[in-house]
Design an enzyme around this catalytic site. Structure first.
Site, PDB file in Angstrom:
ATOM      1  N   CYS A  94     -25.900  23.814 -19.689  1.00 53.12           N
ATOM      2  CA  CYS A  94     -25.425  22.998 -18.569  1.00 53.12           C
ATOM      3  C   CYS A  94     -23.907  22.819 -18.597  1.00 53.12           C
ATOM      4  O   CYS A  94     -23.266  23.006 -19.625  1.00 53.12           O
ATOM      5  CB  CYS A  94     -26.146  21.650 -18.560  1.00 53.12           C
ATOM      6  SG  CYS A  94     -25.349  20.315 -19.478  1.00 53.12           S
ATOM      7  N   HIS A 118     -26.868  16.394 -17.584  1.00 54.16           N
ATOM      8  CA  HIS A 118     -27.426  17.136 -18.724  1.00 54.16           C
ATOM      9  C   HIS A 118     -28.950  17.005 -18.760  1.00 54.16           C
ATOM     10  O   HIS A 118     -29.663  17.998 -18.949  1.00 54.16           O
ATOM     11  CB  HIS A 118     -26.838  16.659 -20.055  1.00 54.16           C
ATOM     12  CG  HIS A 118     -27.677  17.076 -21.226  1.00 54.16           C
ATOM     13  ND1 HIS A 118     -27.642  18.355 -21.752  1.00 54.16           N
ATOM     14  CD2 HIS A 118     -28.652  16.420 -21.907  1.00 54.16           C
ATOM     15  CE1 HIS A 118     -28.543  18.438 -22.727  1.00 54.16           C
ATOM     16  NE2 HIS A 118     -29.170  17.290 -22.838  1.00 54.16           N
ATOM     17  N   CYS A 160     -22.662  20.273 -21.359  1.00 55.06           N
ATOM     18  CA  CYS A 160     -22.622  20.783 -22.735  1.00 55.06           C
ATOM     19  C   CYS A 160     -21.549  21.863 -22.897  1.00 55.06           C
ATOM     20  O   CYS A 160     -21.047  22.075 -23.999  1.00 55.06           O
ATOM     21  CB  CYS A 160     -23.989  21.317 -23.136  1.00 55.06           C
ATOM     22  SG  CYS A 160     -25.205  19.995 -23.337  1.00 55.06           S
ATOM     23  N   GLY A 208     -53.463   8.156 -11.428  1.00 62.16           N
ATOM     24  CA  GLY A 208     -54.043   7.185 -12.351  1.00 62.16           C
ATOM     25  C   GLY A 208     -53.858   7.507 -13.816  1.00 62.16           C
ATOM     26  O   GLY A 208     -54.506   6.902 -14.673  1.00 62.16           O
ATOM     27  N   CYS A 255     -28.099  24.220 -24.882  1.00 58.36           N
ATOM     28  CA  CYS A 255     -28.165  23.907 -23.451  1.00 58.36           C
ATOM     29  C   CYS A 255     -27.086  24.668 -22.686  1.00 58.36           C
ATOM     30  O   CYS A 255     -25.937  24.742 -23.127  1.00 58.36           O
ATOM     31  CB  CYS A 255     -27.991  22.399 -23.249  1.00 58.36           C
ATOM     32  SG  CYS A 255     -28.005  21.884 -21.518  1.00 58.36           S
ATOM     33  N   GLN A 314     -58.650  10.139  -8.339  1.00 52.78           N
ATOM     34  CA  GLN A 314     -58.686   8.968  -9.220  1.00 52.78           C
ATOM     35  C   GLN A 314     -59.963   9.045 -10.069  1.00 52.78           C
ATOM     36  O   GLN A 314     -60.576  10.102 -10.146  1.00 52.78           O
ATOM     37  CB  GLN A 314     -58.617   7.670  -8.387  1.00 52.78           C
ATOM     38  CG  GLN A 314     -57.275   7.455  -7.671  1.00 52.78           C
ATOM     39  CD  GLN A 314     -56.126   7.100  -8.632  1.00 52.78           C
ATOM     40  OE1 GLN A 314     -56.343   6.748  -9.811  1.00 52.78           O
ATOM     41  NE2 GLN A 314     -54.892   7.203  -8.142  1.00 52.78           N
ATOM     42  N   ASP A 343     -43.836   9.916  -2.041  1.00 51.45           N
ATOM     43  CA  ASP A 343     -45.068   9.257  -2.478  1.00 51.45           C
ATOM     44  C   ASP A 343     -45.555   8.341  -1.356  1.00 51.45           C
ATOM     45  O   ASP A 343     -44.888   8.194  -0.334  1.00 51.45           O
ATOM     46  CB  ASP A 343     -44.860   8.525  -3.812  1.00 51.45           C
ATOM     47  CG  ASP A 343     -43.875   7.361  -3.711  1.00 51.45           C
ATOM     48  OD1 ASP A 343     -43.470   7.008  -2.587  1.00 51.45           O
ATOM     49  OD2 ASP A 343     -43.508   6.821  -4.763  1.00 51.45           O
ATOM     50  N   SER A 344     -46.718   7.750  -1.551  1.00 47.92           N
ATOM     51  CA  SER A 344     -47.338   6.992  -0.457  1.00 47.92           C
ATOM     52  C   SER A 344     -46.911   5.539  -0.448  1.00 47.92           C
ATOM     53  O   SER A 344     -47.196   4.813   0.504  1.00 47.92           O
ATOM     54  CB  SER A 344     -48.860   7.047  -0.599  1.00 47.92           C
ATOM     55  OG  SER A 344     -49.266   6.249  -1.691  1.00 47.92           O
ATOM     56  N   GLY A 345     -46.250   5.088  -1.489  1.00 52.29           N
ATOM     57  CA  GLY A 345     -45.890   3.678  -1.613  1.00 52.29           C
ATOM     58  C   GLY A 345     -46.947   2.851  -2.318  1.00 52.29           C
ATOM     59  O   GLY A 345     -46.693   1.719  -2.720  1.00 52.29           O
ATOM     60  N   GLY A 346     -48.134   3.409  -2.464  1.00 54.89           N
ATOM     61  CA  GLY A 346     -49.254   2.648  -3.023  1.00 54.89           C
ATOM     62  C   GLY A 346     -49.029   2.189  -4.453  1.00 54.89           C
ATOM     63  O   GLY A 346     -49.332   1.047  -4.810  1.00 54.89           O
ATOM     64  N   ASP A 403     -43.248  14.757 -11.602  1.00 56.45           N
ATOM     65  CA  ASP A 403     -42.065  13.967 -11.281  1.00 56.45           C
ATOM     66  C   ASP A 403     -41.965  12.873 -12.315  1.00 56.45           C
ATOM     67  O   ASP A 403     -42.979  12.440 -12.859  1.00 56.45           O
ATOM     68  CB  ASP A 403     -42.178  13.324  -9.888  1.00 56.45           C
ATOM     69  CG  ASP A 403     -43.015  12.060  -9.934  1.00 56.45           C
ATOM     70  OD1 ASP A 403     -42.444  10.972 -10.085  1.00 56.45           O
ATOM     71  OD2 ASP A 403     -44.255  12.160  -9.858  1.00 56.45           O
TER      72      ASP A 403
END
Ligand SMILES: [Zn+2]
Length: 379
Positions: free
Chosen positions: A311, A340, A314, A221, A309, A194, A93-96, A271
């Site tokens: 995984c 999990h 589990c 946003g 699941c 935005q 990400d840009s940090g903004g 994300d």
């Protein structure tokens, strides 16, 4: 010659798409969920275990990494991939967003954002140019333009002012990225739309970004407190304003039902800290909704977290054991709950991709919601 960045769509179903992004460090199947690796680690997970969940790409946070250990230090150590031993794509990400949400004494001007570190109070400045430099030093594969995340609830005038500044910063980001020497021909740059919840401002923002030209486009946003209904109402038009042949990324989202609804509306990438952070707090995601493993009802429950699941957690351990680990504050509890949850998210993405490919997304989404969002009985 290796592919810098290509996006091919294999199938569509309504507004939803499934496909693959090809980059030199690997392919990213879409719709994709990116686990968050804030401080050069997906907390409590080794990189190989992150990959085993089905993750093709992870996210790194510019704000955290610039403060500790520092972007220049990561660069001297061979870049973020080598430093953390994750060889697949990384989006930074840009940090903004985080500078506004985490640091004290921020001062925003047309130049950028001056701030004091939340760690030690030291003074720093983030600008579009410095954000591009940091993401280049980290060796990011997908670089995000530096923007201002418009706060929820501002009036139209303020939303317009903020969006227009972000568009000027998007152009400065593009120029600084392109001047980044050997990094630019190996990486991709995404712009960020935005305009708050306003259809006309979102359209203006999309047009400004397309005029500059990016490899992908984020819907920024949202998930800033507006609620799912308002977010979905905005996603009914915002993705369609962006180029159809480029990936669309909804930043910071979200809960499993948010992701299903956003995929239905044409989003390709996500994300969120939710599966990792809530795992460490004892919340497990299941097909019938989230459960809190700390609850006394699980003390002698020999079932897995989620019977459906696939995984390793589990397949091996019971709710009773996880209840004991988490209640005891054992490190393994945080590790297994995180593992999990990341598997749960990646299995959901795989299910979504298959449903779009077979053009049965509406039925899948209806089935998912009827299981996941049903009122819980006796928990
Ligand atoms: Zn599981």
């Amino acid at each position: 010659m290796t592919m810098r960045f290509a996006f091919s769509i294999s199938a569509t179903d309504g507004a939803a798409r499934t496909g693959v992004i090809t980059m030199r460090r690997g392919a990213i199947r879409t719709p994709a969920f990116m686990p968050v690796g804030t401080a050069a680690t997906v907390k409590a997970m080794k990189p190989a275990d992150v990959h085993a969940t089905g993750a093709d790409i992870i996210l790194g946070n510019t704000y955290h990494l610039m403060l500790r250990p520092g972007a220049e230090r990561v660069a001297r150590l061979g870049g973020l991939h080598r430093f953390m031993a994750w060889e697949r794509p990384i989006l930074t990400d840009s940090g903004g967003y985080q500078v506004m949400s985490l640091s004290a004494l921020t001062k925003t001007s047309e130049t950028g954002v001056a701030f004091a570190s939340h760690l030690d109070g030291s003074k720093h400045m983030l600008t579009p140019e410095r954000s591009m430099e940091i993401q280049r030093l980290l060796g990011s594969d997908i670089v995000m333009a530096f923007d201002e995340c418009t706060k929820n609830g501002v009036d139209r005038e303020e939303a317009a002012r903020s969006m227009e500044r972000s568009m000027r910063w998007a152009k400065r980001s593009r120029d600084a990225f392109d001047a980044g020497g050997e990094h630019a021909p190996r990486a991709a740059l995404f712009g960020i739309q935005q305009g708050s919840l306003d259809q006309d401002l979102r359209r203006q923002s999309a047009e400004a970004l397309m005029e500059i030209g990016f490899d992908g486009y984020a819907v920024g946003g949202l998930a800033v407190g507006e609620g799912q209904e308002a977010m979905f109402a905005t996603l009914d038009f915002a993705p369609g304003q962006l180029p159809g042949d480029k990936p669309r990324y909804l930043m910071g989202v979200g809960k499993p039902d948010d992701i299903v609804g956003a995929v239905e509306r044409g989003i390709d990438m996500f994300d969120c800290v939710l599966p990792t952070r809530s795992g460490r707090n004892g919340q497990a995601f299941t097909r019938t909704g989230p459960l809190n493993i700390r609850n006394a009802q699980f003390a002698e429950d020999q079932a897995p977290l989620d019977a459906a699941c696939g995984c390793p957690v589990c397949g091996t351990w019971s709710r009773a054991y996880l209840h004991h680990l988490v209640r005891s504050g054992e490190i393994l509890g945080a590790m297994l709950m995180t593992e999990h949850n990341l598997w749960f998210y990646q299995q959901l993405m795989a299910d979504l991709r298959a449903a779009i490919m077979e053009r049965r997304l509406a039925a899948f989404a209806q089935d998912f919601r009827s299981n996941y969002c049903a009122p819980r009985v006796a928990e």
